[in-house]
Design a protein around this motif. Structure first.
Motif, PDB file in Angstrom:
ATOM      1  N   ASP A  73     -27.782  12.948 -41.905  1.00  0.00           N
ATOM      2  CA  ASP A  73     -27.498  11.513 -41.861  1.00  0.00           C
ATOM      3  C   ASP A  73     -28.384  10.751 -40.879  1.00  0.00           C
ATOM      4  N   ALA A  74     -29.351  11.425 -40.287  1.00  0.00           N
ATOM      5  CA  ALA A  74     -30.181  10.785 -39.266  1.00  0.00           C
ATOM      6  C   ALA A  74     -31.191   9.841 -39.908  1.00  0.00           C
ATOM      7  N   ASP A  75     -31.282   8.637 -39.349  1.00  0.00           N
ATOM      8  CA  ASP A  75     -32.287   7.676 -39.798  1.00  0.00           C
ATOM      9  C   ASP A  75     -33.618   7.974 -39.118  1.00  0.00           C
ATOM     10  N   PRO A  76     -34.728   7.679 -39.795  1.00  0.00           N
ATOM     11  CA  PRO A  76     -36.035   7.866 -39.148  1.00  0.00           C
ATOM     12  C   PRO A  76     -36.128   7.010 -37.884  1.00  0.00           C
ATOM     13  N   GLY A  77     -36.750   7.554 -36.878  1.00  0.00           N
ATOM     14  CA  GLY A  77     -36.854   6.850 -35.606  1.00  0.00           C
ATOM     15  C   GLY A  77     -36.321   7.699 -34.478  1.00  0.00           C
ATOM     16  N   LEU A  78     -35.675   7.054 -33.532  1.00  0.00           N
ATOM     17  CA  LEU A  78     -35.195   7.753 -32.351  1.00  0.00           C
ATOM     18  C   LEU A  78     -34.117   8.782 -32.676  1.00  0.00           C
ATOM     19  N   PHE A  79     -33.300   8.500 -33.692  1.00  0.00           N
ATOM     20  CA  PHE A  79     -32.241   9.436 -34.043  1.00  0.00           C
ATOM     21  C   PHE A  79     -32.835  10.773 -34.482  1.00  0.00           C
ATOM     22  N   THR A  80     -33.730  10.742 -35.450  1.00  0.00           N
ATOM     23  CA  THR A  80     -34.363  11.971 -35.918  1.00  0.00           C
ATOM     24  C   THR A  80     -35.187  12.619 -34.814  1.00  0.00           C
ATOM     25  N   SER A  81     -35.896  11.798 -34.052  1.00  0.00           N
ATOM     26  CA  SER A  81     -36.703  12.342 -32.965  1.00  0.00           C
ATOM     27  C   SER A  81     -35.834  13.029 -31.906  1.00  0.00           C
TER      28      SER A  81
END
Length: 331
Positions: free
Chosen positions: A290-298
């Motif tokens: 469920d992680a959005d691209p950006g800081l969450f995935t990073s």
């Protein structure tokens, strides 16, 4: 010229050529084998380096944005884009320590029983049963933990622990909170069962390598079984035992599904081992889809990189310890 002399003359002319061809084939096969083994070893190193580099590249935005706070903060709020790895690191280390404290003594005890005390008719069935535990998928351990271990923990074990140790000054904070069933202790117990076959199987195999004459000599001068195990068997096999323990620790650090089922998945640090928590593997498994691209995935990739580094450090320390023990044994 006789027939035997003629045959000897022909062999003397053909044999050097055949010998050189055979030696050439052997040299070519040996060189090819050497190149294949070197290439295989370099491939492993390249894959390891590739994994580390890819994780670091993906994690760099999180490291750059949060800095050192990422390692010491337990904040984890995707809507606010606030992330910290402290809770996951803490849960990973604590559950692994609990698993080792419980699993290693039990595994060594089983190995000693199988090699020194077990009746021959029971040795093979018990050994096979222990080894079969290693083949059970981790999700099966998780289901067992949810449907069987968790109710037992909630109804009997955790209330007993709270009533017995919760009021001891200086230790009460480790056993505070209501008996929820889920929690760090439950996850540690599941991990202890999962690492048990690794410790037992390896320890049993190395215990079997102890020369019988050493044990017979100790028994001959009146030593007990406890003294033989403590003064001969374990010192003689300490290198192999440490290797098995470190292998089990590596399994405990990286376990995902079984821990995810029973730890409670709370992204907060609690001093109580009865409280709910999380681990690096569990957090990645729960949130990566469920992680959005950006800081969450990073941030999730940063957690993976941290777990990679922790595992690498543990294995490096294990290798150093084994080398030190080998040098000491050689002296």
């Amino acid at each position: 010229m006789t027939a035997s002399a003629l045959e000897a003359t022909e062999n003397s002319q053909i044999l050097p050529t055949d010998r050189s061809r055979a030696l050439g084939r052997l040299k070519f096969a040996d060189s090819g084998f050497r190149l294949m083994t070197v290439a295989s070893a370099l491939l492993v190193l390249a894959l390891l380096l590739g994994v580390a580099v890819s994780l670091f590249i993906g994690a760099w935005p999180a490291f750059q944005h949060f800095g050192l706070d990422f390692f010491v903060s337990d904040a984890w709020s995707p809507p606010k884009e606030r992330f910290g790895a402290a809770a996951a690191i803490y849960g990973t280390l604590v559950t692994s320590i609990i698993a080792m404290v419980i699993g290693v003594p039990v595994g060594l005890g089983i190995a000693v029983f199988l090699t020194e005390l077990c009746p021959p008719i029971l040795r093979r069935p018990i050994g096979i049963a222990i080894e079969l535990l290693a083949g059970i998928p981790s999700i099966i351990y998780g289901i067992w933990g949810v449907y069987y271990l968790k109710p037992v923990m909630q109804a009997y074990i955790q209330p007993f622990i709270i009533a017995t140790f919760g009021r001891i000054p200086g230790l009460g904070y480790l056993f505070a909170g209501p008996p929820l069933g889920y929690g760090v202790l439950t996850a540690g117990l599941v991990l202890a069962v999962m690492i048990l076959p690794f410790v037992t199987a390896i320890s049993r195999d190395v215990f079997d390598t102890v020369p019988v004459v050493l044990k017979e000599a100790a028994y001959g001068v009146g030593a007990t079984t406890f003294e033989v195990v403590g003064n001969i068997v374990i010192p003689y096999t300490r290198v192999g035992v440490v290797g098995g323990v470190m292998l089990a620790l590596g399994r405990a650090l990286g376990e995902t599904m079984a821990v995810t089922f029973v730890i409670g998945n709370a992204t907060k640090i609690s001093t109580s081992i009865l409280a709910q928590g999380t681990t690096i593997s569990a957090m990645i498994a729960n949130q990566f889809a469920d992680a959005d691209p950006g800081l969450f995935t990073s941030s999730l990739l940063a957690l993976g990189f941290i777990l990679f580094i922790i595992t690498f450090i543990v294995l490096a320390l294990a290798r150093w310890m084994l080398s030190a023990l080998e040098v000491k044994a050689g002296r």
